[in-house]
Scaffold this active site. Sequence first.
Site, PDB file in Angstrom:
ATOM      1  N   ASP A  93       0.638  -1.127   0.090  1.00 17.11           N
ATOM      2  CA  ASP A  93      -0.048   0.064  -0.051  1.00 17.11           C
ATOM      3  C   ASP A  93       0.880   1.034  -0.048  1.00 17.11           C
ATOM      4  O   ASP A  93       0.558   2.133  -0.875  1.00 17.11           O
ATOM      5  CB  ASP A  93      -0.984  -0.015   1.480  1.00 17.11           C
ATOM      6  CG  ASP A  93      -1.794  -1.234   1.303  1.00 17.11           C
ATOM      7  OD1 ASP A  93      -1.565  -2.059   0.440  1.00 17.11           O
ATOM      8  OD2 ASP A  93      -2.717  -1.258   2.265  1.00 17.11           O
TER       9      ASP A  93
ATOM     10  N   GLU B 101       1.018 -10.081  11.594  1.00 19.85           N
ATOM     11  CA  GLU B 101       0.769  -9.482   9.948  1.00 19.85           C
ATOM     12  C   GLU B 101       2.183  -9.223   9.423  1.00 19.85           C
ATOM     13  O   GLU B 101       2.467  -9.374   8.480  1.00 19.85           O
ATOM     14  CB  GLU B 101      -0.075  -8.346  10.155  1.00 19.85           C
ATOM     15  CG  GLU B 101      -0.321  -7.705   8.620  1.00 19.85           C
ATOM     16  CD  GLU B 101      -1.051  -6.707   8.667  1.00 19.85           C
ATOM     17  OE1 GLU B 101      -1.279  -5.911   9.752  1.00 19.85           O
ATOM     18  OE2 GLU B 101      -1.496  -6.213   7.677  1.00 19.85           O
TER      19      GLU B 101
END
Length: 819
Positions: free
Chosen positions: A574, A786
């Site tokens: 991102d 994550e």
Amino acid sequence: MIRLQRLILFALLNAISAYCNLTPDLEEYSKTSSQSLLWAPYRANCYFGLTPRYVHKEPFVLGAMWFNSINAQGLANVRHFVEQGDKLDKYGWVWYDPRIGGKETITDSENNLQLNFTFVKSHSGENWAVQVEGDVIDRSKKAAESIVIYMKQNGKEDSSCFLEQDLNHARTHNTLSFKGFSNELKGYTVSFANENSEFYKSSIPPLTHDTNPSIPSIFSMNVPDDQLWKAKDIFQSILKDSVQAHIEKNPKLSAESIPSALTIRNIHNFPPGNVQYIQQTFSGHFKFEIIFNKDRSKDQIEEHSIDHLIGLAETMVQQKFDRKFNIPGTSKFKEFAQETFSNLLGGLSYFHGTHLVDRETSFDDENFEKVELKNSKEEGPFELFSMVPSRAFFPRGFYWDEGFHLLQLLDYDSDLAFEVLHSWFDLIDSDGWIPREVILGDEARSKVPVEFRVQNPNIANPPTLLLAFSEMLSRAKTIQEEMLESHMHGNVHHEEPKSSFEGNILSSHPELLLSYAQDIYPKLLKHFEWFRNSQKGMLEEYLEVPSINSGAHEGEAYRWIGRTVTHCLPSGMDDYPRAIIPDSAELHVDALTWVGVMTRSMKQIASVLDLEEDLKRFTEIEQNIVENLVTLHWDDEQKLFCDITFNDDATDDEDLREFVCHEGYLSLLPFAVKLIPHDDVDRLQHILNSMSNEETLLTPFGLRSLSKQDEFYDTAEVYWRGPIWLNLNYLCLDALQYYFSDSPLKSEEAQHAELFKQASKLYRQLRQNIITNTYSVWKKDGYVYEQYNHKNGNGSGVQHFTGWTALVVNMIGRLPEDL
Ligand SMILES: *[C@@H]1O[C@H](CO)[C@@H](O)[C@H](O)[C@H]1NC(C)=O
Ligand SMILES: *[C@@H]1O[C@H](CO)[C@@H](O)[C@H](O)[C@H]1NC(C)=O
């Protein structure tokens, strides 16, 4: 010649198969595989929730909730959907296989409860049982642990689940039994059995006759099928109404009567309906079972056999894991690996419903502002069988994550990996598009911030599914050739047992996979063309740059549509830095790389299917991409693969192209997916230097996403600007193995001794660093994450992120310690 050989090979194999009468067809395979995959806790968004796979008109749906009803606070702490905010000390599967069964343990200090769910099935896969066992953690505190199981038979009213025995009978016999019927599942019984549980005992009588916390309470009502996901809200609101009524009658409720007040009752006199809530309240150890038996099934589960079934299932899962991953029992990583892998599988979900698509809005190529997708329409219903990146935070399908999940799963149960892949490919629409996130139905939607719910067919995402499919096909081909080889030499194969529990039917019948490849080929072709057309870059803008004009192949240049000034969500990374001033003429090195991956897969499929023309075309495209990667994106000054953008102010034609270099995952990607030719030793050397350098990418915990020297390192959101991600680390390890252990380059080892030494040192160190760090974080916190902090290795981002982080299991159990 090659073609002829292959034809003969096919003919021979078919003849062998026909002769032995061994080859199931795709349909038959699918039936067998489906039986063992029918029932599992496919509502991974719940701490424990069940629904059958590919049954969507009239499924039976079950969910579990719990809270401590000893004080009024309890009602606010009802657990149902997995939420990071619940701050459980730990939750997750300790062993699990959707075909066989598993055990999930939960420690919830706030509710003073330790709770286990053990799920098993009968051999046929038609029947199942859940054993729910729990205990109070701190016995010095008084507790009233309310466990609520709800279940619903979806469908029209005449097919609803209903209460067979009346409440009184249930009370006196302490058994609960429900008969249900669905056109898809046919008749069945769900019964509850209790074993010496310590039900809550109160020193005062219950507030009303129907709120006695010392016995099970049943509450039934009708809930529309599409509203069941609100089961917890419904429960809480009925309880609130009931508490309100108690208070009206008796304004000063004593503390002792709270567990009674928090027992569900039918305050509104609803007629019995298609949903049943069963609330049982305990003050100490408890153990009960929920047993689902299909009517007239030959292997119904009996209460007394459940412990035996659980023991059997645990052994089977253990043995299957041991056969597939090579981790000795003495290894300290064993438990970590088995748990982490079980949690990847524990994310396996079945979704059904519509999704929201905006097919009208196009993207802003002027200011690169964020575009709102306002013209959404519901499409579908569709179904999806997929793992999820995180049960708490991302309980839905993610295109870019799924390929990594499959790379992990392939080694364990290739049939299951195939089922998942198949389900994703079924979503390819008539334009060739697959949404980046697949969010089907209100239950899945409820967990997605509104701005991310709507998908748009201009938006792409790294096509990792093709990475997985090409891996699958190349294995099938290898196996097929081995089978042929051993048949010709009259060898008898002694391998692992073949069964649907083992998940290796396809790998022992590669022709099935190849026949699937044939079926799916036109759709994949569409997907491929869609990607290339929709993300096409403006190479023509650069034709005045002499080196591009003379060297670049037309057409193979790409950019991600939908990037904004600050983010490029379609790329999957991102906030990885891109050109500071966005430009519609910029070209993204990762977009081109991913098209290269797609092309290679298409080439492989075309080769397997003997599509000569297509094979020629894909080979050419792949070659052009490999060359364009260098011609367009290699910056010879920085020795990195970089994005490029157009510089109007350049004084020299060559400088019309401006390199936008940010050393990190982006610059490594062509290497990570093996698109650099083996004989390009110089470039391999530069990349190896980059990965081996502690001042740029190498840390004691894995490779940083962005170089420590980059101006954007550790800035803004710090998402893909430093932290360590396991997916890219895995690809890099795999690529090191590919270039320096398996490839033709190996034959020149002596010539490049230093390079090989460096690669081998890096591989060993990198693998060790990642494993050691993820393991010690798990040991400390009980979770995998994550991403991992690039400065101290701590887990960061979403907790219990058991998607691609589970690739660590592959690193432990499949990747060798040394090259
Ligand atoms: C739950 O399972 C764990 C792990 O197998 C075990 O240690 C624990 O005692 C179990 N808890 C209960 C309440 O049975
Ligand atoms: C992160 O790691 C450091 C050093 O190992 C430790 O002192 C610190 O408490 C950790 N922080 C968190 C939030 O876990």
